[in-house]
Write an enzyme that holds these catalytic residues in place. Structure first.
Site, mmCIF file in Angstrom:
data_model
loop_
_atom_site.group_PDB
_atom_site.id
_atom_site.type_symbol
_atom_site.label_atom_id
_atom_site.label_comp_id
_atom_site.label_asym_id
_atom_site.label_seq_id
_atom_site.Cartn_x
_atom_site.Cartn_y
_atom_site.Cartn_z
ATOM 1 N N ARG A 57 0.844 -1.206 0.000
ATOM 2 C CA ARG A 57 0.000 0.000 0.000
ATOM 3 C C ARG A 57 0.871 1.245 0.000
ATOM 4 N NH1 ARG A 57 -3.384 3.686 -0.854
ATOM 5 N NH2 ARG A 57 -4.851 4.360 0.726
ATOM 6 N N ILE A 98 -3.544 -0.959 10.422
ATOM 7 C CA ILE A 98 -2.613 -0.808 9.300
ATOM 8 C C ILE A 98 -3.360 -0.903 7.979
ATOM 9 C CG2 ILE A 98 -0.687 -1.942 8.088
ATOM 10 C CD1 ILE A 98 0.491 -2.508 10.916
ATOM 11 N N HIS A 99 -4.346 -1.781 7.919
ATOM 12 C CA HIS A 99 -5.145 -1.933 6.703
ATOM 13 C C HIS A 99 -6.111 -0.775 6.492
ATOM 14 C CE1 HIS A 99 -3.706 -6.079 6.642
ATOM 15 N NE2 HIS A 99 -4.187 -6.162 5.417
ATOM 16 N N GLY A 132 -9.616 1.283 6.593
ATOM 17 C CA GLY A 132 -11.019 0.915 6.408
ATOM 18 C C GLY A 132 -11.230 -0.408 5.708
ATOM 19 N N GLU A 156 -12.247 -21.777 26.298
ATOM 20 C CA GLU A 156 -11.597 -22.659 27.267
ATOM 21 C C GLU A 156 -11.045 -21.884 28.458
ATOM 22 O OE1 GLU A 156 -9.590 -26.758 27.800
ATOM 23 O OE2 GLU A 156 -10.941 -26.138 26.235
#
Length: 146
Positions: free
Chosen positions: A31, A100-101, A103, A126
């Site tokens: 990106r 980091i990604h 939206g 668990e």
């Protein structure tokens, strides 16, 4: 490494949550903003460094618990510590990967959205993390000399 699982519904706690980190690292390298990959931005580098550090710490806690188990030593405290740290690391890494990604990380187009849901299950599956903390504390108190 010895395979110890929390339950069939959640991933093994002794295999730290690497997919969110890998997805974030790959995305950060691909990106671009302001004419360069976001991996070159200091803020992203700090996030990646923290994520990698937590992964390694989770891996080492799990290894310690497994080595104690193989050696025939009591390992309930170490297993509790490893599960607690790995599950919280999974949740943190999923969130940082989504950040980091941006939206697009919230959409079902990206696997990051699924990592977030899976990580939440690790925290409650668990034995909740609060229960893990009780197991750890009681084990430490039992081991402490009077």
């Amino acid at each position: 490494m010895l395979q110890i699982y929390c339950s069939p519904a959640c991933p093994p706690w002794n295999q730290p949550p690497r997919p969110p980190f890998d997805a974030a690292l790959t995305y950060a390298q691909q990106r671009e903003t302001f004419g360069k990959p976001i991996a070159e931005h200091q803020a992203i580098q700090l996030k990646l460094a923290d994520m990698a550090t937590r992964l390694q710490a989770a891996r080492l806690l799990a290894r310690d618990a497994a080595e104690r188990k193989v050696a025939g030593l009591r390992c309930d405290v170490e297993v509790g510590m490893a599960k607690l740290f790995a599950s919280e690391t999974a949740l943190e890494l999923a969130m940082e990967s989504m950040r980091i990604h941006g939206g697009v990380g919230y959409t079902t187009e990206m696997p990051v959205e699924r990592y977030d849901r899976d990580a939440r299950l690790m925290v409650i599956g668990e034995g909740t993390n609060e229960i893990q903390r009780l197991v750890i504390a009681r084990g430490l108190l039992a081991r402490a000399p009077d």
